[in-house]
Design a protein around this motif. Structure first.
Motif, mmCIF file in Angstrom:
data_model
loop_
_atom_site.group_PDB
_atom_site.id
_atom_site.type_symbol
_atom_site.label_atom_id
_atom_site.label_comp_id
_atom_site.label_asym_id
_atom_site.label_seq_id
_atom_site.Cartn_x
_atom_site.Cartn_y
_atom_site.Cartn_z
ATOM 1 N N VAL A 21 0.933 -1.239 0.249
ATOM 2 C CA VAL A 21 0.233 0.447 -0.181
ATOM 3 C C VAL A 21 0.389 1.452 0.225
ATOM 4 C CG1 VAL A 21 -0.605 -0.136 2.916
ATOM 5 C CG2 VAL A 21 -2.125 1.089 1.456
ATOM 6 N N GLN A 22 0.624 1.990 -1.040
ATOM 7 C CA GLN A 22 1.566 2.821 -0.808
ATOM 8 C C GLN A 22 0.354 4.324 0.014
ATOM 9 O OE1 GLN A 22 2.103 6.016 -5.016
ATOM 10 N NE2 GLN A 22 4.125 4.742 -4.001
ATOM 11 N N SER B 237 5.820 2.377 -0.184
ATOM 12 C CA SER B 237 5.538 1.309 -0.272
ATOM 13 C C SER B 237 6.043 1.194 0.760
ATOM 14 C CB SER B 237 6.175 1.153 -1.683
ATOM 15 O OG SER B 237 4.962 0.055 -1.668
ATOM 16 N N ILE B 238 4.475 0.406 1.885
ATOM 17 C CA ILE B 238 4.401 -0.602 3.462
ATOM 18 C C ILE B 238 4.470 -1.932 2.495
ATOM 19 C CG2 ILE B 238 3.347 -0.767 5.076
ATOM 20 C CD1 ILE B 238 5.707 1.659 4.544
ATOM 21 N N ALA B 239 4.772 -2.826 2.845
ATOM 22 C CA ALA B 239 4.427 -3.994 2.697
ATOM 23 C C ALA B 239 3.258 -4.559 3.796
ATOM 24 C CB ALA B 239 5.815 -4.954 2.050
ATOM 25 N N ASP C 82 9.843 0.376 1.227
ATOM 26 C CA ASP C 82 10.466 0.785 1.267
ATOM 27 C C ASP C 82 11.598 1.371 2.101
ATOM 28 O OD1 ASP C 82 9.945 1.428 -1.731
ATOM 29 O OD2 ASP C 82 8.666 3.100 -1.512
ATOM 30 N N TRP C 83 13.215 1.519 1.929
ATOM 31 C CA TRP C 83 14.143 1.696 2.145
ATOM 32 C C TRP C 83 14.199 3.447 2.186
ATOM 33 C CZ3 TRP C 83 18.444 -1.810 3.077
ATOM 34 C CH2 TRP C 83 17.783 -3.710 3.620
ATOM 35 N N ASP C 84 14.602 3.728 1.156
ATOM 36 C CA ASP C 84 15.180 5.286 0.392
ATOM 37 C C ASP C 84 13.757 6.063 0.971
ATOM 38 O OD1 ASP C 84 16.564 7.136 -0.176
ATOM 39 O OD2 ASP C 84 15.880 7.079 -2.519
ATOM 40 N N VAL C 85 13.658 6.391 2.134
ATOM 41 C CA VAL C 85 11.984 6.927 2.625
ATOM 42 C C VAL C 85 13.371 8.760 3.388
ATOM 43 C CG1 VAL C 85 10.527 5.386 2.251
ATOM 44 C CG2 VAL C 85 11.908 5.932 4.891
ATOM 45 N N GLU C 86 12.000 10.055 3.513
ATOM 46 C CA GLU C 86 12.776 11.265 3.646
ATOM 47 C C GLU C 86 12.571 11.350 4.994
ATOM 48 O OE1 GLU C 86 11.132 14.625 2.085
ATOM 49 O OE2 GLU C 86 12.227 14.463 -0.086
ATOM 50 N N ASP C 87 10.940 10.776 5.960
ATOM 51 C CA ASP C 87 10.357 10.419 6.930
ATOM 52 C C ASP C 87 10.360 8.916 7.703
ATOM 53 O OD1 ASP C 87 8.919 11.374 9.478
ATOM 54 O OD2 ASP C 87 7.321 11.508 8.383
ATOM 55 N N ILE C 88 10.973 9.301 8.315
ATOM 56 C CA ILE C 88 11.095 8.020 9.756
ATOM 57 C C ILE C 88 11.232 8.775 11.099
ATOM 58 C CG2 ILE C 88 12.837 6.171 10.902
ATOM 59 C CD1 ILE C 88 13.947 5.549 8.519
ATOM 60 N N SER C 89 9.962 8.740 11.568
ATOM 61 C CA SER C 89 9.652 9.615 12.635
ATOM 62 C C SER C 89 8.424 8.682 13.619
ATOM 63 C CB SER C 89 9.195 10.845 12.598
ATOM 64 O OG SER C 89 7.909 10.518 11.438
#
Length: 529
Positions: free
Chosen positions: A256-257, A263-265, A321-328
């Protein structure tokens, strides 16, 4: 076969050992270098050539050579055997009574049919820089020989890694491990890069492989070398033996995007007619790898017998997705929202483990009509930056630096910072699996970003707002998150039930009794309605 009298360590700091331990070598670096040269350049050497190699600018080079040989003879004596031989013209060393640490590595490279498990043990025991401490910077010819020996060592290890990286009888995770090793010794080899990318794709999924290819492309470009084409024919997966694929048939994995394009698996498993149970993501997830894990796999599979179990990979790890701007923390909550919406769930029980407990708490407060029950295991309500002492902050930040530096290394010592506290009762096999799982599940950069995000979590003000029935479960001897934290969490949630498990593990081992007890607690709690 005659038993060796001495063992010589040529990889890492140069050392000599006998039956009693380390043999103290003379403090003279030239004497140590002379011994290493005699040991590894297996032939007779003229006294003149040795003088030119080591004492070309000495007033009396022959006297210097005699002094070094005398010192070495005194040390290398055992059972009346003579190790160092010399006549008027030549000097040589009797290697028949000496074992060299590199010998097992040579056997792995030169003998066919070596088991991967044995090769892996040999590989790990021979990590280091050859002839460390033997360098003589002002002796160019000797240093050329040292460098040639080090290059031979690198080629030997690259050849072994290549062999196992391309062994189609091995699992994709194992081949991925060897491919990354090959790439470290051959960083600009197109063959090593493509093999590593392909193995990464099948071992850890598309997002991990795409992020890996991005780094490889950057590395090639910075070196001024044309990067190879990183292409996977996904239709060819059907031609690969099912035994070597990781994804179990009973899992249905979808994507799901989110609003930010990430993209989240997510996966569902179990009878669609069974009541749902949603597990929030935690450190770390990989839908394929953790389903057959020796750690929590039995717990997941047991829960899926009575429920339709939904799990997902947090952004930045696993198949997401690993290449993401927001990890919070806020992004973690949004990812949970996206998954349950995609699954079409209106009302469901929610399971949160470790920092996934805080995500579950926040979601339950924001969506009180959708969460029927809340189950929190090993949870906490705030990250360490809110409560840590100045000394503890320094220690935690040091761990983050170590993570940045050592996450992807062969040596699992850096990842052991986590595995040893997550699962102190784990055996060697389980620890090895978790070390490798962490390496495959996310990048070093993302691991640090996760740690930073976890440190600032704060749902203390949310606890009194929870309205659904809540079960708080905690291991009584948890080394990662103390039991007192779980007790305080339960006391702060209206009507919450607290249950303790007889375990030291923050992440339950599938084989321990506490795992079965946890499943039973969950089932009884949910059966109450």
């Amino acid at each position: 076969m005659t038993k060796p009298l001495f063992t010589m360590q040529t990889i890492g700091p140069f050392e000599v050992r006998d039956m009693d331990g380390v043999v103290p070598l003379p403090p003279s670096r030239k004497t140590k270098a002379l011994l290493a040269y005699l040991l590894l350049a297996e032939r007779k050497h003229s006294r003149q050539s040795l003088c030119e190699l080591f004492w070309d600018n000495t007033a009396d080079p022959l006297a210097s050579l005699r002094w070094s040989l005398t010192k070495l003879r005194q040390l290398l004596k055992a059972d009346g055997a003579t190790i160092i031989h010399a006549d008027r013209e030549s000097v040589w060393l009797d290697n028949s009574r000496i074992a060299i640490d590199k010998d097992p590595l040579n056997l792995v490279a030169n003998e066919g049919g070596v088991a991967e498990e044995h090769a892996d043990k040999v590989w790990k025991s021979t990590i280091g820089v050859p002839l460390e401490g033997c360098e003589l910077p002002n002796h160019g010819d000797f240093m050329l020989w040292v460098e040639a020996y080090r290059q031979d060592y690198a080629r030997l290890r690259a050849g072994i890694a290549k062999q196992f990286a391309r062994d189609d009888s091995l699992s994709w995770q194992t081949r991925d491990k060897w491919a990354e090793r090959w790439l470290r010794f051959s960083p600009y080899s197109a063959g090593a890069a493509v093999t590593a990318y392909q193995n990464k794709f099948y071992a850890a999924g598309r997002p991990a492989a795409q992020g890996f290819a991005k780094k490889l492309t950057k590395s090639f470009n910075e070196a001024g070398i044309q990067p190879p084409d990183f292409v996977i024919d996904e239709n060819a997966v059907e031609d690969i033996p099912r035994a070597s694929l990781i994804a179990p048939a009973e899992q249905q994995i979808r994507f799901v995007q989110g609003e930010d394009g990430v993209s989240i698996a997510w996966a569902s498993v179990g009878d669609p007619g069974n009541p749902p149970l949603v597990k929030a993501a935690n450190w770390l997830n990989h839908l394929e790898l953790d389903w057959d894990a020796p750690i929590w796999s039995p717990l997941f599979k047991e829960l899926s017998r009575s429920h339709r179990l939904l799990r997902y990979d947090e952004r930045g790890c696993g198949l997401s997705d690993w290449d993401v701007e927001d990890i919070s923390f806020d992004s973690f909550v949004k990812d949970l929202e996206q998954v349950v919406d995609a699954a079409g769930l209106d009302r469901f029980p929610l399971l949160g483990i470790s920092q996934g407990a805080a995500v579950s708490i926040r979601y339950a407060v924001l969506n009180p009509d959708r969460v029927s029950h809340l189950i929190l295991f090993g949870g906490y309500d705030c990250g360490w930056r809110h409560t840590a002492t100045a000394k503890a902050v320094i220690e935690r930040e040091a761990v983050m630096v170590l993570t940045k530096v050592g996450w992807g290394m062969d040596n699992p010592a850096y990842r052991h910072v986590f595995s040893r506290t997550f699962m102190p009762d784990a055996n060697a096999e389980e620890l090895d699996w978790f070390d490798e799982f962490q390496r495959l599940t996310t990048s070093s950069d993302n691991a640090v970003r996760f740690l930073d995000a976890f440190s600032t979590i704060d749902v203390r003000d949310d606890l009194a707002k929870i309205r659904c029935p809540t079960l708080v479960v905690h291991s009584r001897e948890d080394l990662r998150i103390p039991f007192a934290t779980g007790r305080k969490l339960a006391a702060s949630i209206p009507g919450a039930q607290l249950a303790g498990l007889d375990s030291k593990n923050h992440l339950l081992l599938g084989r321990e009794k506490a795992s079965a007890q946890f499943v039973q607690l969950v089932r009884e709690f949910l059966a109450k309605g």
